[in-house]
Design a protein around this motif. Structure first.
Motif, PDB file in Angstrom:
ATOM      1  N   PHE A 159      -9.444  29.016 -36.299  1.00  0.00           N
ATOM      2  CA  PHE A 159      -8.322  29.797 -36.816  1.00  0.00           C
ATOM      3  C   PHE A 159      -7.291  28.954 -37.561  1.00  0.00           C
ATOM      4  CE2 PHE A 159     -10.106  32.667 -33.629  1.00  0.00           C
ATOM      5  CZ  PHE A 159     -10.231  33.808 -34.401  1.00  0.00           C
ATOM      6  N   ASP A 160      -7.574  27.699 -37.760  1.00  0.00           N
ATOM      7  CA  ASP A 160      -6.676  26.841 -38.525  1.00  0.00           C
ATOM      8  C   ASP A 160      -6.710  27.271 -39.995  1.00  0.00           C
ATOM      9  OD1 ASP A 160      -5.011  24.326 -38.696  1.00  0.00           O
ATOM     10  OD2 ASP A 160      -6.577  23.895 -40.174  1.00  0.00           O
ATOM     11  N   ARG A 161      -5.562  27.471 -40.598  1.00  0.00           N
ATOM     12  CA  ARG A 161      -5.478  27.979 -41.968  1.00  0.00           C
ATOM     13  C   ARG A 161      -5.380  26.862 -43.005  1.00  0.00           C
ATOM     14  NH1 ARG A 161      -5.058  33.216 -42.491  1.00  0.00           N
ATOM     15  NH2 ARG A 161      -3.963  33.097 -44.481  1.00  0.00           N
TER      16      ARG A 161
ATOM     17  N   GLU B 292      -6.659  37.064 -43.862  1.00  0.00           N
ATOM     18  CA  GLU B 292      -6.807  36.834 -42.432  1.00  0.00           C
ATOM     19  C   GLU B 292      -8.192  36.225 -42.166  1.00  0.00           C
ATOM     20  OE1 GLU B 292      -6.076  39.365 -38.392  1.00  0.00           O
ATOM     21  OE2 GLU B 292      -7.005  40.429 -40.060  1.00  0.00           O
ATOM     22  N   ILE B 293      -8.270  35.319 -41.215  1.00  0.00           N
ATOM     23  CA  ILE B 293      -9.543  34.710 -40.827  1.00  0.00           C
ATOM     24  C   ILE B 293     -10.210  35.608 -39.787  1.00  0.00           C
ATOM     25  CG2 ILE B 293     -10.634  32.745 -39.653  1.00  0.00           C
ATOM     26  CD1 ILE B 293      -8.340  31.002 -40.815  1.00  0.00           C
ATOM     27  N   GLU B 294     -11.486  35.895 -40.021  1.00  0.00           N
ATOM     28  CA  GLU B 294     -12.293  36.635 -39.049  1.00  0.00           C
ATOM     29  C   GLU B 294     -13.359  35.688 -38.513  1.00  0.00           C
ATOM     30  OE1 GLU B 294     -12.629  41.192 -40.292  1.00  0.00           O
ATOM     31  OE2 GLU B 294     -13.585  39.822 -41.727  1.00  0.00           O
ATOM     32  N   VAL B 295     -13.711  35.880 -37.248  1.00  0.00           N
ATOM     33  CA  VAL B 295     -14.653  34.990 -36.567  1.00  0.00           C
ATOM     34  C   VAL B 295     -15.735  35.810 -35.886  1.00  0.00           C
ATOM     35  CG1 VAL B 295     -14.846  33.368 -34.615  1.00  0.00           C
ATOM     36  CG2 VAL B 295     -12.959  33.154 -36.222  1.00  0.00           C
ATOM     37  N   CYS B 296     -16.931  35.234 -35.795  1.00  0.00           N
ATOM     38  CA  CYS B 296     -17.986  35.827 -34.978  1.00  0.00           C
ATOM     39  C   CYS B 296     -18.733  34.709 -34.255  1.00  0.00           C
ATOM     40  CB  CYS B 296     -18.941  36.684 -35.805  1.00  0.00           C
ATOM     41  SG  CYS B 296     -20.099  35.751 -36.786  1.00  0.00           S
ATOM     42  N   ARG B 297     -19.380  35.094 -33.188  1.00  0.00           N
ATOM     43  CA  ARG B 297     -20.204  34.158 -32.419  1.00  0.00           C
ATOM     44  C   ARG B 297     -21.656  34.560 -32.597  1.00  0.00           C
ATOM     45  NH1 ARG B 297     -19.962  32.464 -26.035  1.00  0.00           N
ATOM     46  NH2 ARG B 297     -21.778  31.128 -26.156  1.00  0.00           N
ATOM     47  N   TYR B 298     -22.479  33.567 -32.948  1.00  0.00           N
ATOM     48  CA  TYR B 298     -23.900  33.806 -33.125  1.00  0.00           C
ATOM     49  C   TYR B 298     -24.606  33.595 -31.799  1.00  0.00           C
ATOM     50  CZ  TYR B 298     -23.799  33.906 -38.189  1.00  0.00           C
ATOM     51  OH  TYR B 298     -23.586  34.255 -39.478  1.00  0.00           O
ATOM     52  N   ARG B 299     -25.257  34.611 -31.333  1.00  0.00           N
ATOM     53  CA  ARG B 299     -26.062  34.462 -30.120  1.00  0.00           C
ATOM     54  C   ARG B 299     -27.507  34.164 -30.500  1.00  0.00           C
ATOM     55  NH1 ARG B 299     -22.888  35.067 -26.100  1.00  0.00           N
ATOM     56  NH2 ARG B 299     -21.262  36.612 -26.075  1.00  0.00           N
TER      57      ARG B 299
END
Length: 182
Positions: free
Chosen positions: A33-35, A133-140
């Motif tokens: 989340f660092d911009r 805005e930063i969006e994040v996802c986790r890869y399973r």
């Protein structure tokens, strides 16, 4: 080198900071989340033993989810760039940038001929782009990458814009980066 990381799989759930606040390790939150410029952080971490390794730079179809994020009609062609950002000779981040090249203003045309120049040097340069805005996802279930439980695969995306030019940047943080930080 064939790269098959998928940033637009339908099952991926992209979410903003609030969603991940409690369930993500502090080190992951700090990096994801660092911009500021990821290039700058990776250069510092690697004592300037940092390199951009181009994997693909070409006109190609923009994926449906990427079109949605960029506000484009499905099926549009764009400029696709895929690279590894490496430190100490190890891939730390896989990055994919997507531009509707028909909308690139003349002053931004260097975006289409970067080679091994970091994209961040332009996005955060003299005339910086505005970041969404930063969006994040986790890869399973990541394709073409192994992930130990201790080092989950996280990815982030955001759109950089200046004038008519919009650049969608995806970055997947690879296990070698978390190993370096641990």
């Amino acid at each position: 080198m064939e790269v098959v990381y998928r940033f637009s799989q339908p099952q991926l759930k992209w979410s903003a900071f609030g969603h991940w606040r409690e369930s993500m390790a502090a080190i992951h939150r700090d990096w994801l989340f660092d911009r500021s410029s990821l290039t700058g952080r990776l250069r510092a971490l690697s004592d300037d033993e940092f390199e951009v390794i181009p994997l693909r730079e070409a006109v190609g179809p923009i994926l449906p989810e990427e079109c949605r994020v960029l506000g484009l009609q499905p099926g549009v062609l764009g400029w696709i760039r895929e690279v590894y950002l490496t430190g100490f000779g190890r891939p730390w981040v896989y990055a994919r940038s997507v531009i509707n090249h028909r909308d690139v203003e003349e002053s931004d045309s260097t975006l289409l001929q970067l080679g091994n120049v970091p994209l961040g040097s332009l996005l955060f340069g003299e005339k910086p782009y505005k970041r969404s805005e930063i969006e994040v996802c986790r890869y399973r279930d990541a394709c073409n990458a192994s992930s130990r439980a201790a080092y989950p695969l996280w990815a982030r995306r955001s759109v950089f814009s200046r004038g008519q030019t919009r650049v969608l940047v995806h970055e997947m943080f690879l296990p070698a980066l978390w190993e370096e930080l641990s």
